[in-house]
Every structure is written in C-alpha cells, then in structure tokens.
Design a protein around this motif. Structure first.
Motif: not given
Length: 448
Positions: A170-171, A175, A168
């Motif tokens: 890393k995401r 973004e 999460r």
C-alpha cells in the motif's frame, strides 16, 4: 337168557386157542349178536364233549379275540366329556427383568480413585458414581493444549507478516501515485514553455518517459498486491482449518478426560457396582448396571416347535399373589439356541407390587383363538394311544370299552374332541401303559 359171545379171529387155530383160553364150549346152535354203536355211554360222552367245545369257543370269542382285564376302579382316573370354551395355550416359564436396563461400561480405562455411591442405592440421571485416574490421558490433553498454543502463535505471526506485506504494498502504491501526480504537474507547467524556448523537447520527453515508468510500476505493484492477497487468504484459511482441527482434538481429549468420571445415564436403582478404590479398569470394562424402577417385563424361552405360531401381540396371563395379570408379547428375538427362542412380554397394566428382578413366573400363553367345542381332560392316555382310541366308561355295567376317536388341539388341561365321543360320556384319562392289549375293562370297586 342170551349169551353174547365175542367171535375170535377167523383163523381156525386162533379160534381154538381162543376157546381154550376163555374156557367156553360153543355149540352149533350158538349165533353171533352185533353190538349197536350208539350206546348211552357214548351219547353222554358226545354231549359232554359238545358242551366243552362250545364253552371253549365262547371263551375264545369272549376272552380271546376281545381280551378283558379286571381292574380296580381306584387305580383309574375317569373324566367326563363336556361342551365348553377351549383355550389353546402353552405353559411358559419366564423371569422378571427390568423393562429398561443400562449397563455402565468404562469408556477410558484407569485406576479408581473415588466411589461416590454404594451398590443398591437409587440414583438420578447425571449423578457421579465413580471417578478414575489416567495419567497417559492427562498427558495427552496437555500435549494437545501445547500444540494448540503453538498453532495459535504461528497463526498470529503469519497474520502479522501478511499485514506488514499488505501495508508495504500500500505504501509503494502511495509513493507511485505521488510521483505520478508530480510528473503530471510538471508536464502541465513545462509544455506551454516549449514553444517560447523556455524548455527543451528533451526535458519534456524525459518527463513523459518517467511518467510511463511509474505507471508500469504501479500496475506491477497492484498485480503483486492481488497475488499476495489471494495467497494470504488461502494460507489463513488453511491455518484456521488446522486450528479448528486441533481445537476439536483437544475437545475430544478433554471429553475423554471427563469420561474418567462415570455418571448415571438414567434415573433408577444401581443394582450392580463392581468398583473399589485402587482397582485398575480396562477400556470397555463393565462395572455396573442401573435398572429402571417400577417398570418390569418378563423374558421367557419357548420351544422352537411353536416358533411359527408365536407372534408379537399375543396375550399371556399369570397369577401372582392370587391375582391374574395380563401380558403381551412385545418382542421376539431372532435365532434359536438349544431348540429354544426368546421373547419379551410386557405387563398391560401396572406390574404387581413387590415384584422383584429375577423372580420366576409361570404363564399361560394363548397361541390360538378360543372355540366352543367338546372338550375332555388331558392325560397320559394321549401319549400312550396317540389320541386314536380311548376307553369309554359305562357306569351302569361297571365296565369300559375301547373306542376309536379323533382328537384335535390340546392344552395342558384339555383336548378338543372332533369325533367319536358325545357330551356327558366319560373316559379313562390315566395311563394306558398296561391296558394297550385289552378291548374291555371290568371295573371293581367304587368308581369316582
């Protein structure tokens, strides 16, 4: 012829009475004759008395101050004084025991379910002997296994949670980076249009502001990612340590479960086994013994009087089936019990064939260096006289005279002679119990 008249007392009346009593009439011509004191009779009596006094004096000197006893030679033991090697040793009684003995103690108590071998059999190291059953211990193992499984599940769930959190973060960073790239591109495209009026300054400021926001957000997410990574590493380490501890506990419990099977720790003879099917045993209870085969030692107890003279390495000899064997003191146990201390003696060569555990052997333990000296046989006379004097035998005169001596070391067979005797002389070595008050013995009968 001369008439001898014993004169009466001077008293006249008495004289008259004497004459009247004796019937004698004295004339004026009669005279008194005095009798000589040294008469033959008196001389004979005096000589006889002198002979008697002389004999009495000789008897007193000969038989009074130096009393003599006449004894039968067959009641005495006579031993010669010889010059030979003296060995100082003491007799020791020991018992044969295996050199190595291992006792079988139950590590975990339980009920005997199987006995795989009989007492007296020869066993090999690792061979099963007895198997026990312990339901409580088996339930403990099952419980430990369940706890370990639960801990493994918790560890897997935690690892999954940590991995999802990492993905999460890393995401989020991806973004943010994407948004920063878009903002940077928009700024590059719109800034040249500001001069021609194609874009307002407010629009440029909004893009700058949005880019600053995302840059700050990226920094916050990165810090959070670092904190999560550090916490996850610490938590995973703690959980793995707990898991290792549970594994160790489970291994220990399984080991205890394995201990319900008693195995032979060494190869040898199972000389004792006290286990019957159905029997209940407590933890630490001794149920058997294994003795090493063909390896024996002798254990002995020695009087504490010799404690300072017995050291490791001293030699002893023993005769078994007509053959002499040499032993050596290998261990001296500390402590004295009932005025005795214990030692172990090791056979220097191969032990005798057919020797058995518990066999009694009588040894000679050397406690001093051999020496060449005058030696006389040991006997009860030493205790009677304290070794201060002996009766020395004169075979020619068939008598034995008392003589002061000085004796040294002793063993059960002989005693060192330090002074007072010569080689070849003979002394009485039997008991002096009834001879203590005499200076000389007159011997009768044949002297052996």
């Amino acid at each position: 012829m001369v008439l001898v008249i014993h004169m009466p007392p001077a008293n006249h009346k008495s004289r008259a009475q004497g004459r009247a009593r004796d019937g004698l009439v004295l004339s004026p011509m009669d005279r008194r004759i005095r009798r000589s004191w040294f008469t033959v009779e008196r001389i004979v009596v005096a000589i006889t008395l002198m002979i008697v006094v002389t004999a009495a004096a000789y008897g007193y000197v000969r038989f009074g101050t130096g009393r003599t006893l006449t004894v039968n030679s067959q009641n005495l033991t006579v031993s010669p004084v010889r010059y030979q090697t003296f060995h100082e040793y003491i007799p020791v009684t020991g018992h044969v025991v295996p050199r190595t003995t291992v006792y079988l103690d139950v590590i975990e108590g339980g009920q005997v379910t199987d006995v795989f071998i009989e007492e007296g059999a020869f066993v090999e190291a690792g061979q099963r002997l007895v198997r026990l059953k312990n339901s409580a211990l088996q339930l403990q193992v099952i419980a430990s296994e369940a706890q370990l499984t639960e801990q493994l599940n918790n560890l897997a769930a935690t690892e999954l949670t940590f991995e999802q959190s990492r993905l999460r973060r890393k995401r989020e960073l991806l973004e943010i980076d994407h948004r920063l790239d878009v903002l940077a591109r928009d700024l590059r495209q719109r800034e040249p249009l500001l001069a021609s009026g194609g874009v307002t300054q407010a629009a440029i400021d909004d893009l700058e502001s949005e880019r600053s926001y995302y840059q700050g957000l990226k920094q916050a997410v990165q810090e959070a990612q670092e904190i999560d990574a550090e916490f996850q590493a610490t938590e995973m380490t703690r959980m793995r340590e707990a898991l290792d501890a549970m594994n160790a506990n489970l291994d220990f419990a399984r080991g205890n479960l394995d201990n319900l099977t008693v195995v032979a720790p060494i190869s040898g003879q199972l000389t004792l086994l006290e286990a019957e099917v159905g029997q209940s045993t407590a933890r630490g209870m001794r149920i058997g013994r294994i003795d090493q085969v063909n390896a024996f030692k002798v254990t002995a107890f020695i009087d504490e009087f010799y404690l300072s003279r017995v050291v490791v390495g001293q030699r002893a000899s023993v005769e078994i089936v007509g053959k002499d064997y040499q032993l050596e003191i290998g261990k001296i146990y500390p402590g004295v019990v009932d005025r005795l201390f214990e030692v172990d003696l090791i056979f220097l060569d191969r032990p005798p064939e057919g020797i058995r555990r518990g066999q009694t052997v009588r040894m000679r333990l050397e406690i001093g260096a051999p020496a060449e000296n005058l030696v006389v046989a040991n006997g009860p006379y030493v205790d009677d006289t304290g070794g201060l004097w002996v009766f020395v035998v004169d075979r020619g005169a068939m008598r034995a005279e008392r003589r002061s001596v000085r004796l040294g070391r002793r063993n059960p067979e002989g005693i060192e002679v330090l002074d007072g005797l010569r080689e070849g002389e003979e002394i009485v070595t039997s008991s002096y119990e009834f001879l203590m008050d005499f200076q000389e013995l007159q011997l009768q009968g044949r002297l052996y």
